[in-house]
Write an enzyme that holds these catalytic residues in place. Structure first.
Site, short mmCIF file in Angstrom:
data_model
loop_
_atom_site.label_atom_id
_atom_site.label_comp_id
_atom_site.label_asym_id
_atom_site.label_seq_id
_atom_site.Cartn_x
_atom_site.Cartn_y
_atom_site.Cartn_z
N ASN A 256 47.42 31.91 14.30
CA ASN A 256 48.48 32.86 13.92
C ASN A 256 49.75 32.47 14.66
OD1 ASN A 256 50.11 35.03 13.36
ND2 ASN A 256 49.01 36.46 14.70
N TRP A 257 50.69 31.91 13.92
CA TRP A 257 51.91 31.40 14.56
C TRP A 257 52.92 32.49 14.87
CZ3 TRP A 257 53.56 26.22 11.71
CH2 TRP A 257 52.53 25.28 11.86
N LYS A 258 52.72 33.67 14.34
CA LYS A 258 53.66 34.78 14.56
C LYS A 258 55.08 34.35 14.18
CE LYS A 258 50.52 36.21 18.17
NZ LYS A 258 50.30 36.99 19.35
N HIS B 85 47.18 43.16 12.29
CA HIS B 85 47.38 42.58 13.63
C HIS B 85 47.97 43.63 14.56
CE1 HIS B 85 48.85 40.09 16.88
NE2 HIS B 85 47.94 39.21 16.50
N GLU C 94 50.22 43.55 16.67
CA GLU C 94 51.69 43.61 16.75
C GLU C 94 52.27 44.35 15.54
OE1 GLU C 94 52.14 39.41 17.31
OE2 GLU C 94 51.15 39.62 19.25
N GLU D 156 40.16 41.88 18.16
CA GLU D 156 41.17 41.42 19.11
C GLU D 156 41.52 42.56 20.06
OE1 GLU D 156 43.54 37.88 17.40
OE2 GLU D 156 44.50 39.71 16.72
N GLY E 104 47.92 37.57 24.15
CA GLY E 104 49.14 37.02 24.75
C GLY E 104 49.26 37.31 26.23
N SER F 219 43.82 35.41 23.81
CA SER F 219 43.94 34.39 24.86
C SER F 219 42.81 33.36 24.82
CB SER F 219 44.04 35.05 26.24
OG SER F 219 45.20 35.85 26.31
N GLY G 292 46.41 32.75 18.88
CA GLY G 292 47.86 32.92 18.87
C GLY G 292 48.55 31.77 19.58
N GLY G 293 48.92 31.99 20.85
CA GLY G 293 49.71 31.02 21.61
C GLY G 293 49.18 29.59 21.54
#
Ligand code: PEP
Length: 249
Positions: free
Chosen positions: A9-11, A94, A96, A166, A172, A212, A233-234
């Protein structure tokens, strides 16, 4: 056998040039794997991502979509628009989106229903917040999220669903749920689904862990019997790290 999936997930990261560069590197270095590999770039770069990945096994998925088929919803993207590219998988729920854009399980139930009706595949995200984990209400919270957003679906809709547990406190933050905490929750999720539907629905659904996941912890998390892969994610923004995570499955 359940599908194994590693999805990035590149956000809100990577412009057009950066998207092409990262995808070209991923496609060149993609290892042999029995897992499905997915990436979710920004909406504006989805069509270009599909062209860049032509001939690669990497699938392009969307980070969100609207519940309506079309209409006066300025700034929104519909299932038909995605499918016309074609993007046939969408991430919904998600944390966010829930935290910054007010997405509730009631709203998500509408988005999921639309995606299912449109024959799309859905990666549905959910998970408890830190204070809920500390208060010991995490199982109750997760059961409520699943019940409100998904349990009105017919059993056959579950063939189009992938779940992504999640825990919000692990997204993150560098803080990961331990492999045992992930396994405990994934087993609970399967149990909850078998209670609402049938055991075979629970056995068949792919449940990803997200929060993470990095090259140094992926293998241990993925080794747990009810963890079928990861939503990353990251670490999905770095080709070496994402490839290392794919190799860990
Ligand atoms: C995510 O945003 O879905 C996620 C898991 O992020 P990270 O891997 O950076 O914690």
């Amino acid at each position: 056998m359940r599908s194994k999936i590693v999805a990035g997930n590149w956000k809100m990261n990577n412009n057009l040039e950066e998207t092409e560069a990262l995808l070209t590197e991923l496609a060149a270095k993609l290892p042999d794997t029995d897992a499905e590999v997915m990436v979710a770039p920004a909406f504006v770069n989805l069509a270009d991502a599909i062209r860049t990945l032509d001939g690669s096994a990497i699938q392009v998925v969307a980070q969100n979509m609207h519940w309506a088929d079309n209409g006066a919803y300025t700034g929104e993207i519909s299932a038909d628009m995605l499918q016309s590219i074609p993007v046939n998988t969408v991430i919904l729920g998600h944390s966010e989106r829930r935290a910054y854009f007010g997405e509730t399980d009631e709203l998500l139930a509408k988005k999921v229903a639309t995606a299912i009706r449109k024959k799309m595949r859905v990666i549905f995200c959910f998970g408890e917040e830190l204070q809920e984990r500390k208060a010991g209400t995490h199982f109750k919270v997760v059961k409520k999220q699943l019940t409100e957003a998904l349990f009105t679906l017919e059993a056959k809709a579950w063939d189009q669903l992938v779940l992504a547990y999640e825990p919000v406190w692990a997204i993150g933050t560098g803080e990961t749920a331990s492999p045992e905490q992930a396994q405990e929750m994934h087993a609970f999720i399967r149990d909850t689904i078998s209670g609402a539907y049938q055991q075979d629905v629970a056995d068949k659904v792919t449940i990803l862990y997200g929060g993470s996941v990095k090259p140094n912890n992926a293998a241990e998390i993925f080794s747990k019997p009810d963890v079928d892969g990861g939503l990353i994610g990251g670490a999905s923004l770095d080709a070496e790290d994402f490839i290392a995570i794919i190799k860990a499955i």
